[in-house]
Scaffold this motif. Structure first.
Motif, short mmCIF file in Angstrom:
data_model
loop_
_atom_site.label_atom_id
_atom_site.label_comp_id
_atom_site.label_asym_id
_atom_site.label_seq_id
_atom_site.Cartn_x
_atom_site.Cartn_y
_atom_site.Cartn_z
N ALA A 123 48.01 35.70 -24.07
CA ALA A 123 47.71 35.20 -25.42
C ALA A 123 46.81 33.97 -25.37
O ALA A 123 45.90 33.81 -26.20
CB ALA A 123 49.00 34.89 -26.17
N ILE A 124 47.05 33.10 -24.39
CA ILE A 124 46.23 31.88 -24.26
C ILE A 124 44.80 32.24 -23.89
O ILE A 124 43.84 31.67 -24.44
CB ILE A 124 46.85 30.94 -23.20
N LEU A 125 44.61 33.20 -22.98
CA LEU A 125 43.26 33.63 -22.63
C LEU A 125 42.52 34.17 -23.86
O LEU A 125 41.33 33.93 -24.05
CB LEU A 125 43.31 34.70 -21.53
N VAL A 173 40.48 39.10 -25.70
CA VAL A 173 41.00 39.24 -24.34
C VAL A 173 40.69 40.63 -23.78
O VAL A 173 40.60 40.80 -22.55
CB VAL A 173 42.52 38.96 -24.34
N ASN A 174 40.49 41.61 -24.65
CA ASN A 174 40.19 42.96 -24.18
C ASN A 174 38.80 43.09 -23.58
O ASN A 174 38.46 44.12 -23.00
CB ASN A 174 40.32 43.96 -25.34
N MET A 175 37.96 42.06 -23.74
CA MET A 175 36.59 42.12 -23.26
C MET A 175 36.39 41.36 -21.95
O MET A 175 35.30 41.40 -21.38
CB MET A 175 35.64 41.54 -24.31
N LEU A 176 37.41 40.67 -21.45
CA LEU A 176 37.20 39.74 -20.34
C LEU A 176 36.72 40.43 -19.06
O LEU A 176 36.00 39.84 -18.26
CB LEU A 176 38.49 38.95 -20.07
N LEU A 177 37.12 41.66 -18.83
CA LEU A 177 36.70 42.39 -17.64
C LEU A 177 35.84 43.60 -18.00
O LEU A 177 35.74 44.55 -17.24
CB LEU A 177 37.93 42.85 -16.84
N GLY A 228 40.17 34.23 -12.91
CA GLY A 228 40.34 33.02 -12.11
C GLY A 228 41.71 33.08 -11.45
O GLY A 228 42.00 33.99 -10.69
N GLU A 229 42.57 32.14 -11.80
CA GLU A 229 43.94 32.14 -11.26
C GLU A 229 44.97 32.52 -12.32
O GLU A 229 46.17 32.39 -12.10
CB GLU A 229 44.28 30.75 -10.70
N PHE A 230 44.52 33.00 -13.48
CA PHE A 230 45.43 33.23 -14.59
C PHE A 230 45.63 34.73 -14.82
O PHE A 230 44.67 35.49 -14.91
CB PHE A 230 44.88 32.57 -15.86
N PRO A 231 46.89 35.18 -14.91
CA PRO A 231 47.16 36.62 -15.06
C PRO A 231 46.79 37.13 -16.44
O PRO A 231 47.06 36.51 -17.45
CB PRO A 231 48.67 36.72 -14.82
N LEU A 232 46.14 38.29 -16.43
CA LEU A 232 45.78 39.00 -17.66
C LEU A 232 46.57 40.30 -17.64
O LEU A 232 46.34 41.15 -16.79
CB LEU A 232 44.28 39.26 -17.68
N HIS A 233 47.50 40.45 -18.58
CA HIS A 233 48.47 41.54 -18.46
C HIS A 233 48.15 42.75 -19.33
O HIS A 233 49.04 43.49 -19.71
CB HIS A 233 49.88 41.02 -18.76
N ILE A 234 46.89 42.95 -19.70
CA ILE A 234 46.53 44.13 -20.47
C ILE A 234 46.01 45.21 -19.52
O ILE A 234 45.54 44.91 -18.42
CB ILE A 234 45.46 43.81 -21.53
N PRO A 235 46.09 46.50 -19.91
CA PRO A 235 45.56 47.56 -19.04
C PRO A 235 44.06 47.38 -18.82
O PRO A 235 43.31 47.13 -19.76
CB PRO A 235 45.86 48.84 -19.84
N SER A 236 43.65 47.51 -17.56
CA SER A 236 42.25 47.31 -17.20
C SER A 236 41.87 48.33 -16.13
O SER A 236 42.72 48.82 -15.38
CB SER A 236 42.00 45.90 -16.65
#
Length: 476
Positions: A123-125, A173-177, A228-236
């Motif tokens: 959520a923060i990302l 957040v869905n666009m980060l990767l 970076g060092e922060f977990p992104l917990h959406i399907p990728s």
């Protein structure tokens, strides 16, 4: 905003160090500073029942303090919101009433996973990138409209699918990767066209090398990627990356050891051989010194390779190492390939595959430049380079489907008694998916995939298992 007494969740994280073997290792600072974290007296029980309603007076004080500290928006992440997001929603409404100029996101609406830190981090990302992404997309839409372009902009997502710009402004957040995911989706399409069933992709740009597996013509997916060092917990789309690219800088450390990356010359000034002011030796300069590049025009005549500048940059390292220039250049390439080899071996081990059965597909600006060397080290017999490797990611955006992911957490043993609850959850998620497609402007056929994150009793982590709808219908 979090529960009072839980203000240190994002600081504590998982209490793991990035490198457990380094005495000088340090965790990164949280994306939100400690003085911008506010505890709200409120408590939801693990079963979704309310123990203590949110203290709205405390919410008002927190909003006032946040604005005084220069906040642009608020993230609300409360305990057990994955089970019941009502408390987060009520605080969001209060913030919108008290400070309509602030954006507000709740952890339950971004991605309601069960783990407190991972849910908060995701959520923060989303909130961290929202102001920049929203402003950019709004400007893009206005420019397209002003230019008379009737088509709506569609955005690629980290899961390899598409969404419209309106959703992109909310679900940033869905666009980060999405860039790396688009490359794998484009490569999957090319693999199907070529009849290749098992492919390892190698996407090399100026700063990084990205690897992914394509099995049965389809990209592989997962959760828990790191930004970076922060977990992104959406399907990728599952992509492994390493900081070695065409612009990666070679250097000699204090112990006299030659190293490559992760620092990069970037596009400006770029490798020394580009003649744009770069003075440090890069992987591309090493390719020039070894004779692999520089015999023809590049970038449709917009770029001319200066062999003298490349030799000068690599020569400085050669002098420090006491080696010939050509030998130093070859060593730079060997190190770059060996670092990729280590990362690919880890990827193959995690997936349980034998890479000798795979075809390597290198793309990106630098993929075909190093692909054959990596394939040789991995024992791979086939390399298939796309005709225009620099635009495979753009191709991925063109051939991608609309794709949405929807989640509901049911903390339950897999027994016959739990099947009605599971069926009910899947029915609700399916309807949510259909509504999402309609909002995207799609009312034609769609494919529905059901899966559960499952684990044995007592285990700490789950494995995604695809389910057949017939199993649910038959209460199997």
């Amino acid at each position: 905003f979090t529960n009072a007494g839980f203000e240190d969740v994002i600081e504590l994280a998982r209490l793991r160090m990035p490198d457990m073997y380094s005495l000088f290792c340090a965790r990164p600072d949280p994306l939100i500073a400690r003085d911008m974290v506010f505890g709200i007296p409120a408590r939801m029980r693990a079963d979704g029942s309310e123990s203590q309603a949110p203290d709205m007076a405390a919410v008002e004080r927190a909003v006032t303090a946040a604005k005084a500290n220069g906040a642009q928006g608020i993230i609300v992440s409360f305990l057990h919101a994955w089970r019941n997001g009502a408390q987060e929603a009520s605080v969001k409404l209060a913030v919108a009433r008290l400070a309509p100029d602030l954006f507000v996101f709740t952890s339950a609406e971004v991605w309601p996973v069960i783990r407190e830190y991972e849910r908060s981090s995701t959520a923060i990302l989303n909130g961290y990138v929202h102001p920049r992404v929203s402003g950019y997309l709004t400007a893009l839409e206005e420019r397209l409209k002003h230019s008379g372009v009737p088509a709506r902009p569609m955005l690629t997502k980290s899961n390899g699918g598409l969404m419209n710009a309106a959703e992109g402004k909310r679900a940033c957040v869905n666009m980060l990767l999405s860039g790396t995911a688009s490359g794998v989706i484009g490569a999957s399409w090319l693999a199907r066209q070529a009849g290749e069933d098992k492919v390892l992709t190698l996407d090399i740009g100026g700063t990084s090398a990205d690897f992914a597996l394509i099995i049965g013509g389809e990209a592989q997916f997962g959760t828990g990627e790191l930004i970076g060092e922060f977990p992104l917990h959406i399907p990728s789309v599952s992509v492994s990356s390493i900081g070695v690219g065409g612009g990666s800088i070679a250097s000699v450390d204090a112990q006299g050891v030659l190293r490559v990356g992760p620092e990069s010359a970037g596009s400006t000034p770029g490798p020394a051989c580009y003649g744009r002011g770069g003075a440090q030796a890069t992987v591309t300069d090493a390719m020039v010194v070894c004779g692999w590049l520089g015999h023809s025009e590049m970038a449709y005549g917009q770029l001319r390779i200066d062999t003298g500048l490349a030799r000068s940059a690599v020569g400085e390292l050669a002098a420090r190492l006491g080696r010939p220039v050509e030998q130093t250049a070859q060593a730079i390439l060997d190190i770059a390939v060996s670092e990729m080899f280590v990362e690919v071996e880890k990827l193959a081990s995690r997936a349980g595959v034998d890479l000798r059965e795979f075809t390597l597909m290198p793309f990106g600006g630098g993929g075909p430049m190093l692909g054959a060397f990596l394939a040789r080290e991995l024992g791979m017999k086939r390399v298939m380079a796309p005709r225009r490797p620099g635009v495979v990611s753009a191709l991925g955006g063109l051939v991608a489907d609309l794709r949405g992911d929807f989640i509901r957490t049911i903390f339950s043993p897999l027994t016959a008694a739990s099947l009605p609850e599971i069926r009910e959850a899947f029915d609700a998620l399916a309807q949510e998916g259909r509504d999402w497609l309609a909002a995207q402007g799609h009312d034609a056929a769609a494919e529905l995939t059901l899966s559960c994150d499952m684990r044995y009793l007592g285990q700490s982590y789950e494995i995604e298992v695809v389910l057949s709808p017939q199993w649910l219908a038959a209460a199997d």
